[in-house]
Design a protein around this motif. Structure first.
Motif, PDB file in Angstrom:
ATOM      1  N   ASN A 159       0.848  -1.182   0.100  1.00  0.00           N
ATOM      2  CA  ASN A 159       0.246  -0.121  -0.077  1.00  0.00           C
ATOM      3  C   ASN A 159       0.946   1.170  -0.040  1.00  0.00           C
ATOM      4  OD1 ASN A 159      -2.647  -1.394   0.197  1.00  0.00           O
ATOM      5  ND2 ASN A 159      -1.863  -1.863   2.206  1.00  0.00           N
ATOM      6  N   VAL A 160       0.515   2.287  -0.675  1.00  0.00           N
ATOM      7  CA  VAL A 160       1.401   3.497  -0.888  1.00  0.00           C
ATOM      8  C   VAL A 160       0.579   4.774  -0.733  1.00  0.00           C
ATOM      9  CG1 VAL A 160       2.939   4.651  -2.517  1.00  0.00           C
ATOM     10  CG2 VAL A 160       2.832   2.327  -2.577  1.00  0.00           C
ATOM     11  N   THR A 161       1.134   5.307   0.082  1.00  0.00           N
ATOM     12  CA  THR A 161       0.486   6.977   0.165  1.00  0.00           C
ATOM     13  C   THR A 161       1.327   7.806  -0.307  1.00  0.00           C
ATOM     14  OG1 THR A 161      -0.817   5.970   2.087  1.00  0.00           O
ATOM     15  CG2 THR A 161      -0.731   8.153   1.982  1.00  0.00           C
ATOM     16  N   VAL A 162       0.862   8.797  -0.948  1.00  0.00           N
ATOM     17  CA  VAL A 162       1.739  10.094  -1.465  1.00  0.00           C
ATOM     18  C   VAL A 162       1.078  11.232  -1.244  1.00  0.00           C
ATOM     19  CG1 VAL A 162       2.305  10.835  -3.882  1.00  0.00           C
ATOM     20  CG2 VAL A 162       1.855   8.356  -3.826  1.00  0.00           C
ATOM     21  N   PHE A 163       2.062  11.940  -0.482  1.00  0.00           N
ATOM     22  CA  PHE A 163       2.145  13.448  -0.056  1.00  0.00           C
ATOM     23  C   PHE A 163       2.733  14.201  -0.987  1.00  0.00           C
ATOM     24  CE2 PHE A 163       1.610  10.507   3.418  1.00  0.00           C
ATOM     25  CZ  PHE A 163       0.385  10.754   3.924  1.00  0.00           C
ATOM     26  N   ALA A 164       2.209  15.481  -1.468  1.00  0.00           N
ATOM     27  CA  ALA A 164       3.036  16.325  -2.433  1.00  0.00           C
ATOM     28  C   ALA A 164       2.436  17.670  -2.237  1.00  0.00           C
ATOM     29  CB  ALA A 164       3.160  15.885  -3.702  1.00  0.00           C
ATOM     30  N   ARG A 165       2.999  18.740  -2.708  1.00  0.00           N
ATOM     31  CA  ARG A 165       2.759  20.074  -2.689  1.00  0.00           C
ATOM     32  C   ARG A 165       1.834  20.163  -3.662  1.00  0.00           C
ATOM     33  NH1 ARG A 165       5.569  22.753  -6.649  1.00  0.00           N
ATOM     34  NH2 ARG A 165       7.475  21.547  -5.983  1.00  0.00           N
ATOM     35  N   GLY A 166       0.684  20.908  -3.712  1.00  0.00           N
ATOM     36  CA  GLY A 166      -0.315  20.892  -4.548  1.00  0.00           C
ATOM     37  C   GLY A 166      -1.481  20.109  -4.461  1.00  0.00           C
ATOM     38  N   LEU A 167      -1.308  18.960  -3.541  1.00  0.00           N
ATOM     39  CA  LEU A 167      -2.457  18.054  -3.459  1.00  0.00           C
ATOM     40  C   LEU A 167      -3.089  18.459  -2.230  1.00  0.00           C
ATOM     41  CD1 LEU A 167      -0.417  14.468  -3.696  1.00  0.00           C
ATOM     42  CD2 LEU A 167      -1.799  15.707  -5.507  1.00  0.00           C
ATOM     43  N   LEU A 168      -4.542  18.350  -2.325  1.00  0.00           N
ATOM     44  CA  LEU A 168      -5.525  18.711  -1.623  1.00  0.00           C
ATOM     45  C   LEU A 168      -5.580  17.583  -0.316  1.00  0.00           C
ATOM     46  CD1 LEU A 168      -8.219  20.661  -3.263  1.00  0.00           C
ATOM     47  CD2 LEU A 168      -6.474  21.520  -2.264  1.00  0.00           C
ATOM     48  N   ARG A 169      -5.355  16.459  -0.717  1.00  0.00           N
ATOM     49  CA  ARG A 169      -5.265  15.287   0.199  1.00  0.00           C
ATOM     50  C   ARG A 169      -4.375  14.218  -0.509  1.00  0.00           C
ATOM     51  NH1 ARG A 169     -10.902  12.427   1.383  1.00  0.00           N
ATOM     52  NH2 ARG A 169      -9.204  11.082   1.847  1.00  0.00           N
ATOM     53  N   GLN A 170      -3.614  13.362   0.607  1.00  0.00           N
ATOM     54  CA  GLN A 170      -2.769  12.601   0.081  1.00  0.00           C
ATOM     55  C   GLN A 170      -3.497  11.542  -1.232  1.00  0.00           C
ATOM     56  OE1 GLN A 170      -4.266  12.578   3.261  1.00  0.00           O
ATOM     57  NE2 GLN A 170      -4.924  10.480   3.738  1.00  0.00           N
ATOM     58  N   LEU A 171      -2.812  10.849  -1.670  1.00  0.00           N
ATOM     59  CA  LEU A 171      -3.260   9.905  -2.744  1.00  0.00           C
ATOM     60  C   LEU A 171      -2.870   8.477  -2.299  1.00  0.00           C
ATOM     61  CD1 LEU A 171      -1.992  11.854  -5.743  1.00  0.00           C
ATOM     62  CD2 LEU A 171      -4.203  11.722  -5.041  1.00  0.00           C
ATOM     63  N   VAL A 172      -3.565   7.463  -2.520  1.00  0.00           N
ATOM     64  CA  VAL A 172      -3.281   6.118  -2.193  1.00  0.00           C
ATOM     65  C   VAL A 172      -3.489   5.392  -3.312  1.00  0.00           C
ATOM     66  CG1 VAL A 172      -4.305   4.212  -0.748  1.00  0.00           C
ATOM     67  CG2 VAL A 172      -4.542   6.638  -0.069  1.00  0.00           C
ATOM     68  N   THR A 173      -2.341   4.406  -3.444  1.00  0.00           N
ATOM     69  CA  THR A 173      -2.321   3.475  -4.690  1.00  0.00           C
ATOM     70  C   THR A 173      -1.646   2.233  -4.032  1.00  0.00           C
ATOM     71  OG1 THR A 173      -1.509   3.316  -6.798  1.00  0.00           O
ATOM     72  CG2 THR A 173       0.020   4.275  -5.607  1.00  0.00           C
ATOM     73  N   ARG A 174      -1.276   1.118  -5.008  1.00  0.00           N
ATOM     74  CA  ARG A 174      -0.815   0.166  -4.598  1.00  0.00           C
ATOM     75  C   ARG A 174       0.257  -0.200  -5.417  1.00  0.00           C
ATOM     76  NH1 ARG A 174      -5.235  -4.743  -2.743  1.00  0.00           N
ATOM     77  NH2 ARG A 174      -5.652  -3.565  -0.795  1.00  0.00           N
ATOM     78  N   ILE A 175       1.280  -1.008  -5.333  1.00  0.00           N
ATOM     79  CA  ILE A 175       2.454  -1.621  -5.967  1.00  0.00           C
ATOM     80  C   ILE A 175       2.349  -3.217  -6.078  1.00  0.00           C
ATOM     81  CG2 ILE A 175       4.729  -2.196  -6.351  1.00  0.00           C
ATOM     82  CD1 ILE A 175       5.286   0.495  -4.719  1.00  0.00           C
ATOM     83  N   TYR A 176       1.996  -3.732  -7.013  1.00  0.00           N
ATOM     84  CA  TYR A 176       1.852  -5.169  -7.245  1.00  0.00           C
ATOM     85  C   TYR A 176       2.963  -5.888  -7.854  1.00  0.00           C
ATOM     86  CZ  TYR A 176      -3.319  -4.960  -6.093  1.00  0.00           C
ATOM     87  OH  TYR A 176      -4.486  -4.986  -5.571  1.00  0.00           O
ATOM     88  N   PHE A 177       3.318  -7.250  -7.752  1.00  0.00           N
ATOM     89  CA  PHE A 177       4.677  -7.705  -8.195  1.00  0.00           C
ATOM     90  C   PHE A 177       4.307  -8.505  -9.273  1.00  0.00           C
ATOM     91  CE2 PHE A 177       4.744  -6.790  -3.660  1.00  0.00           C
ATOM     92  CZ  PHE A 177       5.976  -6.303  -3.346  1.00  0.00           C
ATOM     93  N   PRO A 178       5.236  -8.301 -10.376  1.00  0.00           N
ATOM     94  CA  PRO A 178       5.140  -8.939 -11.846  1.00  0.00           C
ATOM     95  C   PRO A 178       5.190 -10.282 -11.479  1.00  0.00           C
ATOM     96  CG  PRO A 178       7.238  -7.918 -11.565  1.00  0.00           C
ATOM     97  CD  PRO A 178       6.504  -7.426 -10.186  1.00  0.00           C
ATOM     98  N   ASP A 179       5.997 -10.978 -10.882  1.00  0.00           N
ATOM     99  CA  ASP A 179       5.971 -12.429 -10.771  1.00  0.00           C
ATOM    100  C   ASP A 179       4.880 -13.042 -10.002  1.00  0.00           C
ATOM    101  OD1 ASP A 179       6.662 -11.534  -7.989  1.00  0.00           O
ATOM    102  OD2 ASP A 179       8.224 -13.031  -7.868  1.00  0.00           O
TER     103      ASP A 179
END
Length: 166
Positions: free
Chosen positions: A98-118
């Motif tokens: 699970n990945v949460t991204v915080f950055a300048r210009g975002l009104l809220r954090q973004l949430v995504t996922r990293i899945y594995f290719p294998d």
């Protein structure tokens, strides 16, 4: 009495003391059994690096990590691949971070996922990936790259990373 509306706050820039903490990008030490390195960049809608973002990863069992991007928008984590886990409905979710991204210009954090290719079979049966349009699923897949995994976070534009509303 009513007044003018005030703008929303954004989630950055950040006060950097304690964020991130020492070796926060190392969930496990490099060289540990099963250790993998994930590298990538955070890119804006024009494909330019975002030099002051903060990413957090969460995974069952081995925990939490935090990394900020450098002047090229680059980040890295050293972790281990988690195992599959049960979704609330009882189905099995593929191994993922699970990945949460915080950055300048975002009104809220973004949430995504990293899945594995294998994990093709597990990914094909994952109930969360099943909710994502097939053409957009590749934005959630890490890619093998010279002994490590590569995963870019694209905030907008072509190949925008799939983000989840939580």
């Amino acid at each position: 009495m009513s007044g003018p509306l005030t703008p929303s706050q954004t989630v950055g820039p950040f006060f950097g003391v304690g964020l991130p903490f020492e070796k926060s990008e190392q969930i496990v030490p490099a060289g540990s059994v099963g250790a993998i390195r994930i590298e990538g960049q955070v890119l804006d809608g024009n494909g330019a690096p975002v030099p002051d973002a903060l990413l957090e990863i969460w995974q069952p069992g081995t925990g939490f990590g935090r990394a900020r991007t450098d002047s090229e928008g680059a980040f890295s984590f050293t972790t281990v691949k988690p195992g599959p886990m049960r979704a609330p409905d009882g189905r099995t979710q593929a191994p993922h971070l699970n990945v949460t991204v915080f950055a300048r210009g975002l009104l809220r954090q973004l949430v995504t996922r990293i899945y594995f290719p294998d994990e093709a079979e597990a990914n094909a049966a994952d109930p969360v990936l099943d909710l994502v349009e097939p053409a957009r699923r590749e934005t959630l897949m890490a890619k093998p790259c010279g002994g490590l995994l590569h995963f870019d976070v694209r905030l907008q534009g072509e190949r925008e990373t799939t983000f989840f509303a939580i």
